[in-house]
Motif scaffolding. Structure first.
Motif, PDB file in Angstrom:
ATOM      1  N   MET A  10       0.858  -1.195   0.000  1.00 50.44           N
ATOM      2  CA  MET A  10       0.000   0.000   0.000  1.00 50.44           C
ATOM      3  C   MET A  10       0.885   1.232   0.000  1.00 50.44           C
ATOM      4  O   MET A  10       1.467   1.599   1.010  1.00 50.44           O
ATOM      5  N   ILE A  11       1.046   1.847  -1.119  1.00 53.17           N
ATOM      6  CA  ILE A  11       1.948   2.989  -1.248  1.00 53.17           C
ATOM      7  C   ILE A  11       1.140   4.195  -1.670  1.00 53.17           C
ATOM      8  O   ILE A  11       0.801   4.348  -2.839  1.00 53.17           O
ATOM      9  N   PRO A  12       0.767   5.075  -0.758  1.00 51.64           N
ATOM     10  CA  PRO A  12      -0.009   6.257  -1.129  1.00 51.64           C
ATOM     11  C   PRO A  12       0.881   7.407  -1.524  1.00 51.64           C
ATOM     12  O   PRO A  12       2.040   7.474  -1.143  1.00 51.64           O
ATOM     13  N   TYR A  13       0.277   8.313  -2.162  1.00 57.05           N
ATOM     14  CA  TYR A  13       1.043   9.476  -2.629  1.00 57.05           C
ATOM     15  C   TYR A  13       0.042  10.510  -3.088  1.00 57.05           C
ATOM     16  O   TYR A  13      -1.022  10.189  -3.579  1.00 57.05           O
ATOM     17  N   SER A  14       0.406  11.761  -2.935  1.00 55.67           N
ATOM     18  CA  SER A  14      -0.437  12.830  -3.458  1.00 55.67           C
ATOM     19  C   SER A  14       0.417  14.056  -3.670  1.00 55.67           C
ATOM     20  O   SER A  14       1.565  14.118  -3.246  1.00 55.67           O
ATOM     21  N   THR A  15      -0.136  15.020  -4.306  1.00 55.33           N
ATOM     22  CA  THR A  15       0.566  16.268  -4.566  1.00 55.33           C
ATOM     23  C   THR A  15      -0.430  17.394  -4.572  1.00 55.33           C
ATOM     24  O   THR A  15      -1.623  17.183  -4.443  1.00 55.33           O
ATOM     25  N   THR A  16       0.056  18.589  -4.716  1.00 57.63           N
ATOM     26  CA  THR A  16      -0.815  19.753  -4.778  1.00 57.63           C
ATOM     27  C   THR A  16      -0.665  20.404  -6.123  1.00 57.63           C
ATOM     28  O   THR A  16       0.393  20.381  -6.733  1.00 57.63           O
ATOM     29  N   ARG A  17      -1.760  21.003  -6.565  1.00 55.34           N
ATOM     30  CA  ARG A  17      -1.734  21.718  -7.838  1.00 55.34           C
ATOM     31  C   ARG A  17      -2.302  23.103  -7.614  1.00 55.34           C
ATOM     32  O   ARG A  17      -3.495  23.262  -7.381  1.00 55.34           O
ATOM     33  N   PRO A  18      -1.439  24.130  -7.673  1.00 58.46           N
ATOM     34  CA  PRO A  18      -1.941  25.482  -7.475  1.00 58.46           C
ATOM     35  C   PRO A  18      -2.857  25.893  -8.592  1.00 58.46           C
ATOM     36  O   PRO A  18      -2.843  25.340  -9.683  1.00 58.46           O
ATOM     37  N   ASN A  19      -3.682  26.914  -8.275  1.00 64.81           N
ATOM     38  CA  ASN A  19      -4.668  27.355  -9.256  1.00 64.81           C
ATOM     39  C   ASN A  19      -4.006  27.980 -10.472  1.00 64.81           C
ATOM     40  O   ASN A  19      -4.461  27.822 -11.591  1.00 64.81           O
ATOM     41  N   ALA A  20      -2.924  28.672 -10.239  1.00 70.41           N
ATOM     42  CA  ALA A  20      -2.225  29.339 -11.346  1.00 70.41           C
ATOM     43  C   ALA A  20      -0.772  28.904 -11.319  1.00 70.41           C
ATOM     44  O   ALA A  20      -0.083  29.082 -10.334  1.00 70.41           O
ATOM     45  N   LEU A  21      -0.332  28.306 -12.391  1.00 72.56           N
ATOM     46  CA  LEU A  21       1.027  27.772 -12.455  1.00 72.56           C
ATOM     47  C   LEU A  21       1.848  28.607 -13.407  1.00 72.56           C
ATOM     48  O   LEU A  21       1.403  28.944 -14.508  1.00 72.56           O
ATOM     49  N   MET A  28      -8.791  -7.403  10.201  1.00 72.68           N
ATOM     50  CA  MET A  28      -7.886  -7.205   9.066  1.00 72.68           C
ATOM     51  C   MET A  28      -8.654  -6.699   7.839  1.00 72.68           C
ATOM     52  O   MET A  28      -8.178  -5.822   7.109  1.00 72.68           O
ATOM     53  N   LEU A  29      -9.856  -7.255   7.615  1.00 73.17           N
ATOM     54  CA  LEU A  29     -10.664  -6.776   6.492  1.00 73.17           C
ATOM     55  C   LEU A  29     -11.125  -5.341   6.740  1.00 73.17           C
ATOM     56  O   LEU A  29     -11.238  -4.547   5.796  1.00 73.17           O
ATOM     57  N   ALA A  30     -11.391  -4.997   8.000  1.00 70.11           N
ATOM     58  CA  ALA A  30     -11.770  -3.617   8.305  1.00 70.11           C
ATOM     59  C   ALA A  30     -10.616  -2.665   8.009  1.00 70.11           C
ATOM     60  O   ALA A  30     -10.824  -1.556   7.496  1.00 70.11           O
ATOM     61  N   ILE A  31      -9.390  -3.073   8.327  1.00 68.90           N
ATOM     62  CA  ILE A  31      -8.219  -2.233   8.035  1.00 68.90           C
ATOM     63  C   ILE A  31      -8.069  -2.045   6.523  1.00 68.90           C
ATOM     64  O   ILE A  31      -7.809  -0.935   6.039  1.00 68.90           O
ATOM     65  N   LEU A  32      -8.242  -3.119   5.762  1.00 67.58           N
ATOM     66  CA  LEU A  32      -8.119  -3.020   4.304  1.00 67.58           C
ATOM     67  C   LEU A  32      -9.235  -2.156   3.720  1.00 67.58           C
ATOM     68  O   LEU A  32      -9.017  -1.414   2.747  1.00 67.58           O
ATOM     69  N   ALA A  33     -10.437  -2.251   4.300  1.00 73.35           N
ATOM     70  CA  ALA A  33     -11.531  -1.404   3.821  1.00 73.35           C
ATOM     71  C   ALA A  33     -11.221   0.072   4.079  1.00 73.35           C
ATOM     72  O   ALA A  33     -11.460   0.931   3.222  1.00 73.35           O
ATOM     73  N   ALA A  34     -10.663   0.360   5.260  1.00 68.03           N
ATOM     74  CA  ALA A  34     -10.276   1.744   5.549  1.00 68.03           C
ATOM     75  C   ALA A  34      -9.184   2.216   4.602  1.00 68.03           C
ATOM     76  O   ALA A  34      -9.195   3.366   4.138  1.00 68.03           O
ATOM     77  N   ALA A  35      -8.229   1.321   4.296  1.00 67.99           N
ATOM     78  CA  ALA A  35      -7.181   1.687   3.339  1.00 67.99           C
ATOM     79  C   ALA A  35      -7.758   1.951   1.952  1.00 67.99           C
ATOM     80  O   ALA A  35      -7.322   2.860   1.237  1.00 67.99           O
ATOM     81  N   GLY A  36      -8.767   1.156   1.562  1.00 68.01           N
ATOM     82  CA  GLY A  36      -9.407   1.391   0.273  1.00 68.01           C
ATOM     83  C   GLY A  36     -10.128   2.725   0.226  1.00 68.01           C
ATOM     84  O   GLY A  36     -10.066   3.449  -0.779  1.00 68.01           O
ATOM     85  N   LEU A  37     -10.813   3.080   1.321  1.00 69.69           N
ATOM     86  CA  LEU A  37     -11.481   4.383   1.373  1.00 69.69           C
ATOM     87  C   LEU A  37     -10.455   5.513   1.324  1.00 69.69           C
ATOM     88  O   LEU A  37     -10.672   6.541   0.665  1.00 69.69           O
ATOM     89  N   TRP A  38      -9.335   5.317   2.022  1.00 69.68           N
ATOM     90  CA  TRP A  38      -8.275   6.327   2.001  1.00 69.68           C
ATOM     91  C   TRP A  38      -7.713   6.505   0.589  1.00 69.68           C
ATOM     92  O   TRP A  38      -7.508   7.630   0.129  1.00 69.68           O
ATOM     93  N   ASN A  39      -7.492   5.395  -0.111  1.00 71.77           N
ATOM     94  CA  ASN A  39      -6.962   5.486  -1.469  1.00 71.77           C
ATOM     95  C   ASN A  39      -7.979   6.134  -2.406  1.00 71.77           C
ATOM     96  O   ASN A  39      -7.611   6.901  -3.303  1.00 71.77           O
TER      97      ASN A  39
END
Length: 322
Positions: free
Chosen positions: A1-12, A61-72
């Motif tokens: 499970m490798i999450p990642y995100s970034t930000t995108r400003p309104n004006a680049l 364990m299934l509850a943890i995976l469900a939370a990870a899926g919602l997070w993703n």
């Protein structure tokens, strides 16, 4: 499970746009890898008790995976919208959440005795590729803390006899090695491709800047040459005018002086065009106009900018045009 995100400003700005695009590409690949990891762990939790005859607390364990899926899913939705968090902060937050989620799964599956515990190193390696030194140290400290806690606090597995437990442990180590090697190779290749693309973009930007500097240098050279040549040509024009007054009309000398005056005028037009292309303007290229007309135009422009003011322009003097 490798999450990642970034930000995108309104004006680049043009300089920031390639960086943000590179972050978006990494985001897409990492979110996809996270879905695959969740699916693989879900299948493992579902079939391991029956296939390997190892009892697992499936509900938590299934509850943890469900939370990870919602997070993703939330991160996938966030990647399509503008975020106020800067890229390093967002990525650090998601890697920390991944570590906590995977540590929670390990807690219910043997803790540090589970051979999959070494997959805690994957977020650390990814942080070294994507984040700053301080963020990498924070991720590494969190991974070491979680590993230490899993050595003393966990739900033990009961695989049966010792020989079977050894076989399962070796199989788990093999699986950990295969998954870790595959994911590291994939992420390193994508990061390398992103760096190569960035280098290519920087090389193109440097080449464009060099061409623009050459054009500016040529323009400055042309303007300088035009200014340097203006004075000699003006002197020649004065001398030719004086010589034409002394030479009788219709003589060969008068024809030669006329040709010389025309060529001097042609040279002045060439200099004027050069200075105009360089962003300058010669006084010879300007047009004359009456002073009263210029003042009336200036007054009209002033009133258009300050419509709330009331003003009157009165010109006193002769209307002879002098």
């Amino acid at each position: 499970m490798i999450p990642y995100s970034t930000t995108r400003p309104n004006a680049l700005s043009p300089a920031a746009r390639p960086v943000t695009q590179r972050h978006d590409r990494l985001l897409s690949g990492l979110i996809t890898a996270r879905w695959w990891a969740i699916a693989a762990l879900l299948a493992l939790v579902a079939i391991a008790p029956g296939l390997l005859d190892v009892p697992l607390p499936q509900r938590p364990m299934l509850a943890i995976l469900a939370a990870a899926g919602l997070w993703n899913g939330a991160m996938h939705w966030q990647s399509r919208r503008t975020s106020d968090l800067p890229y390093p902060t967002t990525c650090l937050l998601q890697l920390c959440v991944d570590l906590l989620a995977f540590a929670a799964l390990l807690y219910f599956s043997g803790g540090a005795t589970n051979p999959l515990v070494f997959m805690l190193l994957l977020p650390v390696v990814l942080s070294a590729l994507l984040l700053t030194r301080g963020a990498v140290l924070a991720i590494a400290a969190l991974a070491m803390l979680l590993y230490s806690l899993l050595m003393v606090q966990f739900v033990p597995l009961e695989p049966g006899d010792a020989e079977r437990a050894t076989t399962l442990h070796l199989s788990g180590m093999w699986l950990t090695f295969v998954v870790s090697a595959s994911m590291l190779a994939w992420f390193v290749m994508r990061t390398t491709d992103a760096l190569r693309q960035r280098d290519a973009e920087l090389a193109r930007a440097r080449e464009q800047t060099y061409r623009e500097e050459r054009v500016l240098a040529l323009g400055a050279l042309a303007a300088g040459a035009a200014h340097e040549l203006g004075s000699p040509l003006a002197t020649l024009a004065v001398l030719v005018g004086e010589m034409e007054r002394d030479v009788p009309a219709g003589t060969p000398a008068a024809a030669d002086l006329k040709l010389m005056r025309e060529q001097i005028a042609y040279c002045k037009r060439i200099i004027t065009r050069l200075t105009e292309k360089a962003g300058d303007q010669r006084s010879e290229g300007t047009e004359s106009m009456r002073c009263d007309a210029w003042l009336e135009g200036l007054h009209g422009a002033w009133r258009s900018l300050r419509s709330h003011c009331d003003s009157t322009l009165t010109l006193l003097g002769s209307d002879s045009g002098e």
